[in-house]
Design a protein around this motif. Sequence first.
Motif, mmCIF file in Angstrom:
data_model
loop_
_atom_site.group_PDB
_atom_site.id
_atom_site.type_symbol
_atom_site.label_atom_id
_atom_site.label_comp_id
_atom_site.label_asym_id
_atom_site.label_seq_id
_atom_site.Cartn_x
_atom_site.Cartn_y
_atom_site.Cartn_z
ATOM 1 N N ASN A 31 1.925 -9.316 -26.951
ATOM 2 C CA ASN A 31 3.079 -9.911 -26.281
ATOM 3 C C ASN A 31 3.903 -10.711 -27.285
ATOM 4 O O ASN A 31 3.350 -11.464 -28.095
ATOM 5 C CB ASN A 31 2.626 -10.834 -25.150
ATOM 6 N N PHE B 35 -0.786 -12.901 -27.978
ATOM 7 C CA PHE B 35 0.651 -13.121 -28.067
ATOM 8 C C PHE B 35 1.015 -13.686 -29.427
ATOM 9 O O PHE B 35 0.187 -14.266 -30.132
ATOM 10 C CB PHE B 35 1.139 -14.057 -26.956
ATOM 11 N N THR C 197 8.218 -10.553 -23.962
ATOM 12 C CA THR C 197 7.472 -10.868 -22.749
ATOM 13 C C THR C 197 6.997 -12.315 -22.718
ATOM 14 O O THR C 197 6.420 -12.743 -21.718
ATOM 15 C CB THR C 197 6.252 -9.941 -22.630
ATOM 16 N N TYR C 198 7.230 -13.042 -23.809
ATOM 17 C CA TYR C 198 6.856 -14.449 -23.872
ATOM 18 C C TYR C 198 8.110 -15.299 -24.069
ATOM 19 O O TYR C 198 9.205 -14.773 -24.222
ATOM 20 C CB TYR C 198 5.797 -14.671 -24.961
ATOM 21 N N ASP D 19 -0.096 -17.118 -18.251
ATOM 22 C CA ASP D 19 0.277 -15.792 -18.751
ATOM 23 C C ASP D 19 1.774 -15.584 -18.550
ATOM 24 O O ASP D 19 2.217 -15.191 -17.476
ATOM 25 C CB ASP D 19 -0.520 -14.713 -18.027
ATOM 26 N N SER E 159 3.576 -13.323 -19.673
ATOM 27 C CA SER E 159 3.984 -11.925 -19.544
ATOM 28 C C SER E 159 4.202 -11.544 -18.083
ATOM 29 O O SER E 159 4.832 -10.531 -17.785
ATOM 30 C CB SER E 159 2.927 -10.997 -20.157
#
Length: 300
Positions: free
Chosen positions: A145, A111, A177-178, A284, A286
């Motif tokens: 990510n 990420f 996504t983060y 996570d 994501s």
Amino acid sequence: MKFKKIISKHKIPVIISCIMIILILIAAAVMIARSRQNIQSVSDIIENEDFEAQKPEPPRHTYNLKNIRDENGWKKYYDDNGNLISIYGIDVSYHQKDIDWQKVKNQGVSFVMLRIGYRGYESGDLFIDSRFDEYAKGAADAGINVGVYFFSQSVNAEEAAEEARFVVDTLKNYEITYPVAYDWEPVEEKTSRTHPVDYPELTQSSIAFCDIIKDAGYTPVVYASRSLALHNYDLSRITGYDLWLAEYFDKPEYPYSFTMWQYSCDGLVDGIDGRVDLNICFKDYSQKTVASTETIPNSD
């Protein structure tokens, strides 16, 4: 020759004293290093540090710090059964210049937190990071990510809300996504407009920013150094949002809950010329779409 021998005899006690002082200093340094390495739990932090708990006290983290390992230049966190459960990444801004995102991905980076923009510490104007669009597309194309942070210089909650709306509007054409991080930091310049900021107002500003980000469907987090978090935030008021901790020790000494840890500002990563911030994430993101708190169960 006799004169030289007499001089040398007189020097012997001085030399011995110097050697003893050096050995004492070395022993003290080793003891300090070992005391940091032996910190395994929050209770150890309390015993080893001049720490005064916030009142009311926010939740403490439950990470087993002995399970943090250094491997090939990265920090990784394992559960008590030896399973890797942390994710490692970087954060960048236009300062990193040209980035080969495929090389970054190939080194195992999962990420990246991109600076989406900032508020000028003198003018108070809002700006998009000049490399944000390029970085966001490049990282996503490489399968990394993407999260973002906004470098805030807000002086009150109204300006923090303005920054959040600026971020939400900018993100309309991107898929991330983060998390979206509120990154307020003091600027040590005489011309900085944030010098008169009332620190209790900082907590309210972070809430104003994070509430808008959450309402827009993103995951908000607050970025803060250990010192800033402990001394300038009322942590009990922001427990509904995760913390991205910046602390450059071998193991984190911050006692309260956090889910991301920026542990270095001078990392080396293939595909990036020069130094870069290194991070690990203990969850996570994501797989998440809304704000949440630390969920990894571990024993001290």
